[in-house]
Design a protein around this motif. Structure first.
Motif, PDB file in Angstrom:
ATOM      1  N   LEU A  85       0.831  -1.204   0.000  1.00 50.62           N
ATOM      2  CA  LEU A  85       0.000   0.000   0.000  1.00 50.62           C
ATOM      3  C   LEU A  85       0.864   1.252   0.000  1.00 50.62           C
ATOM      4  O   LEU A  85       0.588   2.222  -0.723  1.00 50.62           O
ATOM      5  N   ILE A  86       1.936   1.224   0.814  1.00 49.09           N
ATOM      6  CA  ILE A  86       2.810   2.400   0.878  1.00 49.09           C
ATOM      7  C   ILE A  86       3.449   2.630  -0.482  1.00 49.09           C
ATOM      8  O   ILE A  86       3.584   3.778  -0.941  1.00 49.09           O
ATOM      9  N   LEU A  87       3.832   1.539  -1.173  1.00 49.17           N
ATOM     10  CA  LEU A  87       4.426   1.701  -2.498  1.00 49.17           C
ATOM     11  C   LEU A  87       3.406   2.272  -3.481  1.00 49.17           C
ATOM     12  O   LEU A  87       3.744   3.118  -4.313  1.00 49.17           O
ATOM     13  N   ILE A  88       2.138   1.795  -3.378  1.00 49.99           N
ATOM     14  CA  ILE A  88       1.094   2.338  -4.263  1.00 49.99           C
ATOM     15  C   ILE A  88       0.954   3.842  -4.040  1.00 49.99           C
ATOM     16  O   ILE A  88       0.965   4.644  -4.980  1.00 49.99           O
ATOM     17  N   LEU A  89       0.856   4.225  -2.748  1.00 47.82           N
ATOM     18  CA  LEU A  89       0.690   5.646  -2.435  1.00 47.82           C
ATOM     19  C   LEU A  89       1.879   6.454  -2.931  1.00 47.82           C
ATOM     20  O   LEU A  89       1.728   7.541  -3.500  1.00 47.82           O
ATOM     21  N   PHE A  90       3.058   5.879  -2.738  1.00 38.39           N
ATOM     22  CA  PHE A  90       4.287   6.522  -3.165  1.00 38.39           C
ATOM     23  C   PHE A  90       4.236   6.767  -4.669  1.00 38.39           C
ATOM     24  O   PHE A  90       4.508   7.874  -5.145  1.00 38.39           O
ATOM     25  N   GLY A  91       3.849   5.722  -5.413  1.00 37.39           N
ATOM     26  CA  GLY A  91       3.770   5.841  -6.860  1.00 37.39           C
ATOM     27  C   GLY A  91       2.746   6.878  -7.284  1.00 37.39           C
ATOM     28  O   GLY A  91       3.020   7.739  -8.130  1.00 37.39           O
ATOM     29  N   VAL A  92       1.576   6.835  -6.659  1.00 39.44           N
ATOM     30  CA  VAL A  92       0.515   7.776  -7.019  1.00 39.44           C
ATOM     31  C   VAL A  92       0.963   9.205  -6.776  1.00 39.44           C
ATOM     32  O   VAL A  92       0.786  10.094  -7.602  1.00 39.44           O
ATOM     33  N   MET A  93       1.615   9.417  -5.611  1.00 32.31           N
ATOM     34  CA  MET A  93       2.007  10.784  -5.283  1.00 32.31           C
ATOM     35  C   MET A  93       3.161  11.263  -6.157  1.00 32.31           C
ATOM     36  O   MET A  93       3.246  12.440  -6.490  1.00 32.31           O
ATOM     37  N   LEU A  94       4.069  10.349  -6.525  1.00 28.79           N
ATOM     38  CA  LEU A  94       5.208  10.754  -7.350  1.00 28.79           C
ATOM     39  C   LEU A  94       4.776  11.138  -8.751  1.00 28.79           C
ATOM     40  O   LEU A  94       5.374  12.002  -9.377  1.00 28.79           O
ATOM     41  N   THR A  95       3.723  10.459  -9.269  1.00 29.68           N
ATOM     42  CA  THR A  95       3.302  10.734 -10.632  1.00 29.68           C
ATOM     43  C   THR A  95       2.238  11.816 -10.696  1.00 29.68           C
ATOM     44  O   THR A  95       1.676  12.076 -11.741  1.00 29.68           O
ATOM     45  N   ASN A  96       1.982  12.442  -9.534  1.00 27.44           N
ATOM     46  CA  ASN A  96       0.887  13.397  -9.459  1.00 27.44           C
ATOM     47  C   ASN A  96       1.229  14.708 -10.184  1.00 27.44           C
ATOM     48  O   ASN A  96       2.279  15.273 -10.003  1.00 27.44           O
ATOM     49  N   ARG A  97       0.286  15.182 -11.056  1.00 27.67           N
ATOM     50  CA  ARG A  97       0.460  16.489 -11.690  1.00 27.67           C
ATOM     51  C   ARG A  97      -0.629  17.462 -11.237  1.00 27.67           C
ATOM     52  O   ARG A  97      -0.419  18.647 -11.173  1.00 27.67           O
ATOM     53  N   GLU A  98      -1.797  16.909 -10.935  1.00 28.72           N
ATOM     54  CA  GLU A  98      -2.942  17.749 -10.563  1.00 28.72           C
ATOM     55  C   GLU A  98      -3.032  17.806  -9.046  1.00 28.72           C
ATOM     56  O   GLU A  98      -2.479  16.956  -8.365  1.00 28.72           O
ATOM     57  N   PRO A  99      -3.770  18.782  -8.518  1.00 29.60           N
ATOM     58  CA  PRO A  99      -3.963  18.808  -7.073  1.00 29.60           C
ATOM     59  C   PRO A  99      -4.717  17.577  -6.568  1.00 29.60           C
ATOM     60  O   PRO A  99      -4.379  17.021  -5.543  1.00 29.60           O
ATOM     61  N   LEU A 100      -5.709  17.125  -7.289  1.00 28.84           N
ATOM     62  CA  LEU A 100      -6.414  15.904  -6.904  1.00 28.84           C
ATOM     63  C   LEU A 100      -6.460  15.000  -8.120  1.00 28.84           C
ATOM     64  O   LEU A 100      -6.869  15.430  -9.191  1.00 28.84           O
ATOM     65  N   LEU A 101      -6.031  13.790  -7.952  1.00 34.34           N
ATOM     66  CA  LEU A 101      -6.053  12.861  -9.080  1.00 34.34           C
ATOM     67  C   LEU A 101      -7.464  12.322  -9.267  1.00 34.34           C
ATOM     68  O   LEU A 101      -8.078  11.843  -8.328  1.00 34.34           O
ATOM     69  N   ILE A 102      -7.978  12.423 -10.483  1.00 34.61           N
ATOM     70  CA  ILE A 102      -9.327  11.947 -10.753  1.00 34.61           C
ATOM     71  C   ILE A 102      -9.242  10.786 -11.737  1.00 34.61           C
ATOM     72  O   ILE A 102      -8.550  10.862 -12.749  1.00 34.61           O
ATOM     73  N   LYS A 103      -9.937   9.714 -11.387  1.00 37.56           N
ATOM     74  CA  LYS A 103      -9.974   8.574 -12.303  1.00 37.56           C
ATOM     75  C   LYS A 103     -10.822   8.922 -13.525  1.00 37.56           C
ATOM     76  O   LYS A 103     -11.792   9.662 -13.428  1.00 37.56           O
ATOM     77  N   ARG A 104     -10.453   8.350 -14.670  1.00 36.82           N
ATOM     78  CA  ARG A 104     -11.349   8.461 -15.819  1.00 36.82           C
ATOM     79  C   ARG A 104     -12.484   7.470 -15.611  1.00 36.82           C
ATOM     80  O   ARG A 104     -12.249   6.285 -15.390  1.00 36.82           O
ATOM     81  N   MET A 105     -13.706   7.951 -15.654  1.00 37.21           N
ATOM     82  CA  MET A 105     -14.812   7.044 -15.370  1.00 37.21           C
ATOM     83  C   MET A 105     -15.525   6.619 -16.648  1.00 37.21           C
ATOM     84  O   MET A 105     -16.429   5.808 -16.621  1.00 37.21           O
ATOM     85  N   LYS A 106     -15.139   7.208 -17.807  1.00 34.55           N
ATOM     86  CA  LYS A 106     -15.841   6.845 -19.039  1.00 34.55           C
ATOM     87  C   LYS A 106     -15.313   5.515 -19.573  1.00 34.55           C
ATOM     88  O   LYS A 106     -14.162   5.153 -19.346  1.00 34.55           O
ATOM     89  N   ALA A 107     -16.183   4.833 -20.325  1.00 34.47           N
ATOM     90  CA  ALA A 107     -15.760   3.593 -20.955  1.00 34.47           C
ATOM     91  C   ALA A 107     -14.732   3.926 -22.025  1.00 34.47           C
ATOM     92  O   ALA A 107     -14.911   4.854 -22.802  1.00 34.47           O
ATOM     93  N   THR A 108     -13.646   3.196 -22.060  1.00 33.32           N
ATOM     94  CA  THR A 108     -12.580   3.517 -23.000  1.00 33.32           C
ATOM     95  C   THR A 108     -12.239   2.312 -23.871  1.00 33.32           C
ATOM     96  O   THR A 108     -11.107   2.146 -24.273  1.00 33.32           O
ATOM     97  N   GLY A 109     -13.228   1.441 -24.138  1.00 32.75           N
ATOM     98  CA  GLY A 109     -12.937   0.285 -24.971  1.00 32.75           C
ATOM     99  C   GLY A 109     -12.345  -0.863 -24.196  1.00 32.75           C
ATOM    100  O   GLY A 109     -12.033  -1.907 -24.764  1.00 32.75           O
ATOM    101  N   LEU A 110     -12.185  -0.642 -22.864  1.00 33.03           N
ATOM    102  CA  LEU A 110     -11.648  -1.730 -22.044  1.00 33.03           C
ATOM    103  C   LEU A 110     -12.766  -2.478 -21.330  1.00 33.03           C
ATOM    104  O   LEU A 110     -12.502  -3.347 -20.502  1.00 33.03           O
ATOM    105  N   VAL A 111     -14.025  -2.099 -21.635  1.00 34.97           N
ATOM    106  CA  VAL A 111     -15.144  -2.700 -20.905  1.00 34.97           C
ATOM    107  C   VAL A 111     -15.202  -4.199 -21.169  1.00 34.97           C
ATOM    108  O   VAL A 111     -15.260  -5.007 -20.234  1.00 34.97           O
ATOM    109  N   ALA A 112     -15.153  -4.567 -22.461  1.00 36.18           N
ATOM    110  CA  ALA A 112     -15.299  -5.984 -22.790  1.00 36.18           C
ATOM    111  C   ALA A 112     -14.172  -6.825 -22.191  1.00 36.18           C
ATOM    112  O   ALA A 112     -14.466  -7.822 -21.512  1.00 36.18           O
ATOM    113  N   PRO A 113     -12.890  -6.433 -22.368  1.00 39.90           N
ATOM    114  CA  PRO A 113     -11.838  -7.233 -21.741  1.00 39.90           C
ATOM    115  C   PRO A 113     -11.978  -7.276 -20.224  1.00 39.90           C
ATOM    116  O   PRO A 113     -11.751  -8.327 -19.602  1.00 39.90           O
TER     117      PRO A 113
END
Lengths: 188, 422
Positions: A85-113
């Motif tokens: 978990l700490i590594l996940i948080l570390f990764g998320v925070m290191l790659t952060n560009r925006e003040p709050l990271l928002i997931k893309r919630m729209k379908a992007t063609g990955l629904v079927a897989p």
């Protein structure tokens, strides 16, 4: 009835008298675990998702504890909460560009897989749960059912090959990580 | 000192009656009427309250102690106004903190900002379940004690990262990132030190580990072989990093990060961070005392045998528990003092230096010491007097050198100001 003995037994481990509390604990842990897993899907903020994963994994650790698998429960906390978990948080925070990271919630063609992968995983787990011959017993667990000594003996005797394979795999990963980091350093 | 007294009298109550006995003494025959399924959660609650009581009292004392120690090391007096030599200063500060406004930054993640202090505290609080005070004064002796400590100890860092992130302040976030980096560095030497002790004791249980070290002082794991002091030093250094104490206090670094992850916290939430930090200091020191310094054992074999022989002699049992309580608290408090001493002596080191220290210095040394200890344990199971003697001889050289330096700096300076005969 010797109250002192009863009390010390109660303090040591939940006995039959306290079995009435087991469902309470079970449902608490189960609900925490399941609800936070569901929330991971719904919540948009990625950092909150990471913390929800923590509560889901901790709930699972609680369930292991109820099953009498203390070693597994503590390992769960140590590896997942303290490490991954700490590594996940570390990764998320290191790659952060925006003040709050928002997931893309729209379908992007990955629904079927995604649905397909989910179905396969669900079927595989469901199949193995249904087909394994679970040995149900009314007997209480032996006192040394989950001691690290037994786990250690099993790892060093019956399961020595998988154990050593895992060590080699981890070693390869370590060396690989060191190599990758070194090459990156030389270039940049 | 008042707090010391309260602690001791609480300890006496529990020494005479372990928790269960005490409850029975309180309720008498009426206890029979309460069904067991109600008693069970009540007992758990009582345990929690005892821990909270201890943490609060200890933090009150330790904060005052830290201020006095730091003051005297810098030739100041420190708090002097409230109570005897400022002994009640922490209570006054606590009341002040209670009355402070609870500020949440406008763009902070309010939920996580609220939860972070709780998680930090929840990462320290359960550790007290396995910290022993004497045979009778301990909450639970689970047979995976040390493993539990290693596992739950990391939860605190999750809370720190949460606080740093939720504050929506770049200094706080820097603090959180530093905490995460620090964790992955210090956990490895810490885990190896745990492993060595488990290897020597053949058990994870705190009480078992202490029983293995009973008898003379030479039975302490610290003196087991010449490599053990290396592991002790490595463990102590890593545990400083775990408590975020100087010289490893990077996550809060007042001078660079304006106290880092708890910059945006005020009032009670801030004091919960503070409480958790001091509680963690006691826990790691008590665990170091258990692992290396014989726990509650006095190190004098006849005295231990006399104390243990309490069959049909309740007062002897009280005495034994009291002595053991005083011994383990003294050992832990000495290590707490060393932590404070280091904090006010050493400057803060940089992040890359922490990683260097943990991964390139402590890790190889601990690894060598662990392998050597395993080999020694294989050759002479249960220890060897020659090796113990060798340990004491070899390690007394740096110890005496340190003592001489301390004496030069304290008594030496004092003597300078004493007017000579004429």
């Amino acid at each position: 009835m010797n109250i002192l003995n009863t009390l010390s037994i109660l303090a040591a481990a939940p006995s039959e008298a306290t079995a009435i509390w087991l469902p309470v604990f079970f449902w608490t842990f189960a609900l925490v675990s399941v609800l936070s897993s569901l929330a991971v899907l719904v919540v948009k903020d990625i950092v909150r998702c990471a913390f929800l994963i923590m509560s889901s994994l901790s709930g699972l650790a609680g369930l292991y504890l109820l099953l009498g698998a203390e070693f597994l429960a503590f390992t769960q906390i140590m590896v997942y909460v303290g490490g991954i978990l700490i590594l996940i948080l570390f990764g998320v925070m290191l790659t952060n560009r925006e003040p709050l990271l928002i997931k893309r919630m729209k379908a992007t063609g990955l629904v079927a897989p995604g649905v397909l992968a989910g179905l396969i995983l669900f079927t595989a787990i469901g199949y193995s749960v249904c087909t394994v011959d679970w040995k149900v017993t009314d007997q209480p667990l032996p006192a040394d059912a989950d001691t690290p000594a037994r786990i250690g003996n099993a790892l060093m005797s019956d399961f020595i090959l998988p154990f050593e394979m895992a060590s080699v795999l981890l070693l390869v990963a370590l060396v690989g990580a060191a190599m990758a980091a070194r090459r990156g350093g030389a270039e940049g | 000192m008042i707090f010391g007294g309260t602690m001791l009298s609480n300890g006496l109550v529990f020494a005479r009656y372990s928790l269960a006995e005490w409850i029975q003494g309180l309720l008498g025959d009426r206890l029979e009427m309460i069904p067991e399924w109600i008693l069970f959660p009540l007992l758990m609650l009582a345990g929690c309250l005892v821990i909270i009581g201890f943490i609060t009292v200890f933090a009150l004392f330790a904060i005052w102690m830290e201020r006095k120690v730091s003051a005297h090391m810098q030739c100041r007096l420190g708090p002097m106004e409230v109570g005897f030599h400022g002994a009640l200063q922490t209570i006054a500060d606590g009341v002040k903190l209670l009355g402070k406004e609870d500020i949440v930054p406008r763009h902070a993640d309010k939920l996580l900002h609220y939860l972070a202090p709780i998680i930090v505290f929840a990462g320290v609080f359960p550790l007290f379940v396995v910290v022993p005070f004497s045979e009778k004064i301990l909450i639970s002796d689970i047979n995976l004690g040390l493993f539990f400590v290693a596992a739950v100890g990391a939860v605190e860092v999750v809370g720190v990262i949460m606080a740093g992130w939720a504050s929506n302040n770049k200094w706080s976030l820097f603090g959180a990132m530093r905490a995460a980096t620090q964790l992955v560095s210090y956990e490895i030497p810490l885990g190896l030190a745990f492993l060595t002790i488990i290897l020597l004791a053949g058990s994870f249980s705190m009480v078992d580990i202490i029983h293995q070290q009973e008898g003379w002082l030479s039975n302490w794991f610290l003196f087991h072989n010449p490599f053990m002091p290396i592991i002790f030093l490595s463990f102590f250094t890593a545990s400083l990093a775990e408590c975020k104490r100087a010289p490893f206090d990077l996550p809060e670094a007042e001078s660079e990060l304006v106290s880092g992850f708890h910059t945006e916290y005020s009032g009670m939430k801030f004091s919960i961070f503070f409480l958790a930090e001091y509680a963690a200091m006691y826990v790691v020191c008590a665990i170091a005392a258990v692992m290396f310094l014989g726990g509650w054992s006095t190190g004098i074999k006849p005295l231990e045998a006399w104390l243990a022989d309490s069959a049909g002699n309740p007062m002897r049992e009280v005495l034994s528990n009291t002595v053991h309580l005083v011994v383990i608290v003294t050992k832990s408090m000495f290590l707490v003092f060393v932590q404070m001493w280091l904090r006010w002596t050493l400057p803060r080191i940089r992040l890359d230096q922490i990683m260097h220290v943990c991964l390139k210095v402590l890790l190889p040394w601990t690894m060598v010491a662990m392998v050597a200890t395993s080999a020694i344990e294989l050759c002479w199971p249960g220890g060897n007097m020659v090796l113990t003697a060798l340990t004491i001889v070899i390690w007394s050289i740096p110890l005496l050198w340190t003592l001489k330096a301390i004496l030069d700096m304290t008594v030496g300076i004092f003597l300078k100001f004493v007017p000579s005969g004429r």
